[in-house]
Design a protein around this motif. Structure first.
Motif, PDB file in Angstrom:
ATOM      1  N   ALA A  20       0.840  -1.196   0.000  1.00  0.00           N
ATOM      2  CA  ALA A  20       0.000   0.000   0.000  1.00  0.00           C
ATOM      3  C   ALA A  20       0.879   1.252   0.000  1.00  0.00           C
ATOM      4  N   ALA A  21       0.508   2.225  -0.837  1.00  0.00           N
ATOM      5  CA  ALA A  21       1.228   3.494  -0.903  1.00  0.00           C
ATOM      6  C   ALA A  21       0.574   4.477   0.057  1.00  0.00           C
ATOM      7  N   ALA A  22       1.364   5.062   0.919  1.00  0.00           N
ATOM      8  CA  ALA A  22       0.821   5.958   1.936  1.00  0.00           C
ATOM      9  C   ALA A  22       0.637   7.378   1.416  1.00  0.00           C
ATOM     10  N   GLU A  23       1.464   7.792   0.457  1.00  0.00           N
ATOM     11  CA  GLU A  23       1.406   9.164  -0.010  1.00  0.00           C
ATOM     12  C   GLU A  23       0.346   9.325  -1.097  1.00  0.00           C
ATOM     13  N   PRO A  24      -0.480  10.356  -0.997  1.00  0.00           N
ATOM     14  CA  PRO A  24      -1.484  10.574  -2.053  1.00  0.00           C
ATOM     15  C   PRO A  24      -0.818  11.021  -3.351  1.00  0.00           C
ATOM     16  N   TYR A 122      -9.643   6.128 -13.614  1.00  0.00           N
ATOM     17  CA  TYR A 122      -8.482   5.876 -12.752  1.00  0.00           C
ATOM     18  C   TYR A 122      -7.174   5.811 -13.532  1.00  0.00           C
ATOM     19  N   ALA A 123      -7.242   5.474 -14.820  1.00  0.00           N
ATOM     20  CA  ALA A 123      -6.031   5.486 -15.639  1.00  0.00           C
ATOM     21  C   ALA A 123      -5.451   6.895 -15.735  1.00  0.00           C
ATOM     22  N   LEU A 124      -6.305   7.909 -15.555  1.00  0.00           N
ATOM     23  CA  LEU A 124      -5.863   9.305 -15.543  1.00  0.00           C
ATOM     24  C   LEU A 124      -6.042   9.887 -14.144  1.00  0.00           C
ATOM     25  N   ARG A 125      -5.676   9.091 -13.176  1.00  0.00           N
ATOM     26  CA  ARG A 125      -5.910   9.413 -11.770  1.00  0.00           C
ATOM     27  C   ARG A 125      -5.335  10.770 -11.353  1.00  0.00           C
ATOM     28  N   LYS A 126      -4.224  11.169 -11.933  1.00  0.00           N
ATOM     29  CA  LYS A 126      -3.578  12.422 -11.526  1.00  0.00           C
ATOM     30  C   LYS A 126      -4.274  13.659 -12.084  1.00  0.00           C
ATOM     31  N   LEU A 127      -5.272  13.456 -12.932  1.00  0.00           N
ATOM     32  CA  LEU A 127      -6.003  14.592 -13.498  1.00  0.00           C
ATOM     33  C   LEU A 127      -7.198  14.982 -12.646  1.00  0.00           C
ATOM     34  N   TRP A 128      -8.009  13.998 -12.238  1.00  0.00           N
ATOM     35  CA  TRP A 128      -9.330  14.287 -11.679  1.00  0.00           C
ATOM     36  C   TRP A 128      -9.323  14.514 -10.171  1.00  0.00           C
ATOM     37  N   LYS A 129     -10.170  15.440  -9.755  1.00  0.00           N
ATOM     38  CA  LYS A 129     -10.517  15.601  -8.340  1.00  0.00           C
ATOM     39  C   LYS A 129     -11.963  15.171  -8.109  1.00  0.00           C
ATOM     40  N   THR A 130     -12.830  15.527  -9.067  1.00  0.00           N
ATOM     41  CA  THR A 130     -14.256  15.212  -8.993  1.00  0.00           C
ATOM     42  C   THR A 130     -14.706  14.681 -10.341  1.00  0.00           C
ATOM     43  N   TYR A 131     -15.535  13.643 -10.321  1.00  0.00           N
ATOM     44  CA  TYR A 131     -16.018  13.079 -11.578  1.00  0.00           C
ATOM     45  C   TYR A 131     -17.506  12.802 -11.464  1.00  0.00           C
ATOM     46  N   TYR A 132     -18.274  13.434 -12.362  1.00  0.00           N
ATOM     47  CA  TYR A 132     -19.720  13.195 -12.419  1.00  0.00           C
ATOM     48  C   TYR A 132     -19.981  11.994 -13.327  1.00  0.00           C
ATOM     49  N   LEU A 160     -24.515   1.575  -5.367  1.00  0.00           N
ATOM     50  CA  LEU A 160     -23.521   0.957  -4.484  1.00  0.00           C
ATOM     51  C   LEU A 160     -22.111   1.174  -5.003  1.00  0.00           C
ATOM     52  N   SER A 161     -21.883   0.839  -6.277  1.00  0.00           N
ATOM     53  CA  SER A 161     -20.515   0.777  -6.780  1.00  0.00           C
ATOM     54  C   SER A 161     -19.835   2.135  -6.871  1.00  0.00           C
ATOM     55  N   LEU A 162     -20.576   3.174  -7.293  1.00  0.00           N
ATOM     56  CA  LEU A 162     -19.932   4.483  -7.457  1.00  0.00           C
ATOM     57  C   LEU A 162     -19.391   5.031  -6.140  1.00  0.00           C
ATOM     58  N   ASP A 163     -20.105   4.785  -5.062  1.00  0.00           N
ATOM     59  CA  ASP A 163     -19.608   5.240  -3.762  1.00  0.00           C
ATOM     60  C   ASP A 163     -18.360   4.458  -3.365  1.00  0.00           C
ATOM     61  N   CYS A 164     -18.329   3.171  -3.711  1.00  0.00           N
ATOM     62  CA  CYS A 164     -17.151   2.359  -3.391  1.00  0.00           C
ATOM     63  C   CYS A 164     -15.931   2.779  -4.200  1.00  0.00           C
ATOM     64  N   PHE A 165     -16.135   3.276  -5.410  1.00  0.00           N
ATOM     65  CA  PHE A 165     -15.010   3.716  -6.234  1.00  0.00           C
ATOM     66  C   PHE A 165     -14.416   5.038  -5.754  1.00  0.00           C
ATOM     67  N   SER A 166     -15.151   5.799  -4.973  1.00  0.00           N
ATOM     68  CA  SER A 166     -14.644   7.080  -4.477  1.00  0.00           C
ATOM     69  C   SER A 166     -13.585   6.857  -3.407  1.00  0.00           C
ATOM     70  N   ILE A 167     -12.574   7.716  -3.433  1.00  0.00           N
ATOM     71  CA  ILE A 167     -11.542   7.750  -2.405  1.00  0.00           C
ATOM     72  C   ILE A 167     -11.399   9.203  -1.962  1.00  0.00           C
ATOM     73  N   PRO A 168     -10.691   9.476  -0.864  1.00  0.00           N
ATOM     74  CA  PRO A 168     -10.633  10.863  -0.378  1.00  0.00           C
ATOM     75  C   PRO A 168     -10.187  11.891  -1.405  1.00  0.00           C
TER      76      PRO A 168
END
Length: 212
Positions: A20-24, A122-132, A160-168
């Motif tokens: 697990a990576a600790a740094e965001p 998630y493949a472009l994880r470093k781009l997004w903060k919020t995704y509708y 169910l699934s969309l909430d599970c895909f969210s992270i801080p």
């Protein structure tokens, strides 16, 4: 995953062993949504293109083929150009992608579309903060069920699934979940961008053919 596995004779809970990576990860702070120019996606743009809430207005539109198009289908190229015109006219940045997911790991797209689309985000994880994430226009409150879920379109349990895909550091919002597609269409009927760009045709290529 445990909830899906418990309600199916086919699905199971895999065991993943990884450090697990600790740094965001760094994030560019983009606010995005998919742009097919269908009813669901244009409804997101109408509602959140200029949000009254700070930091929640759309900045980017995302068009990525993760299995919805058959191989050698020219419809995707047409939709890219259609989306590019829309983005340029209304001041959004367009991100386009294409994955070999369908070829490498074939499952009918309608069974896994939520998972595939979130994979692309998630493949472009470093781009997004919020995704509708545009809801499918189904009345999820009345059909939400996990029983034998592998037999149905996975959008049945997006609640169910969309909430599970969210992270801080990346939040997914299931947009329009309280509305049917007909109700969304009524909202778009008096919106000029939809008059020009609404695209709902499933023909192989080009604009709405009008046959159906």
């Amino acid at each position: 995953i445990p909830a899906l596995a418990r309600n199916s004779d086919v699905l199971y809970a895999p065991r993943i062993e990884a450090p697990a990576a600790a740094e965001p990860l760094p994030c560019a702070g983009a606010v995005g949504t998919a742009i097919s120019c269908g009813v669901d996606s244009l409804h997101v743009v109408k509602r959140h293109g200029h949000s009254p809430y700070p930091g929640l207005s759309l900045t980017h539109l995302f068009l990525c083929d993760v299995g919805a198009y058959e191989e050698n289908n020219s419809q995707f190229e047409w939709q890219v150009e259609h989306a590019r015109c829309f983005a340029e006219e209304y001041g959004f940045k367009l991100v386009v992608g294409r994955s070999n997911l369908r070829k490498a790991f074939y499952i009918p797209h309608w069974l896994i579309n939520t998972f595939s689309n979130c994979f692309a985000v998630y493949a472009l994880r470093k781009l997004w903060k919020t995704y509708y994430y545009a809801s499918s226009g189904s009345e999820l409150q009345s059909i939400f069920s996990l029983k034998d879920s592998e037999q149905y379109d996975c959008d049945r349990y997006d609640l169910l699934s969309l909430d599970c895909f969210s992270i801080p550091s990346l939040r997914f919002h299931l947009e329009g979940v309280t509305l049917t597609r007909l109700e969304k269409t009524r909202e778009l009927a008096d919106w000029p961008p939809a008059w020009k760009y609404l695209h709902v045709c499933c023909a192989d290529r080009g604009p709405n053919c009008g046959m159906c």
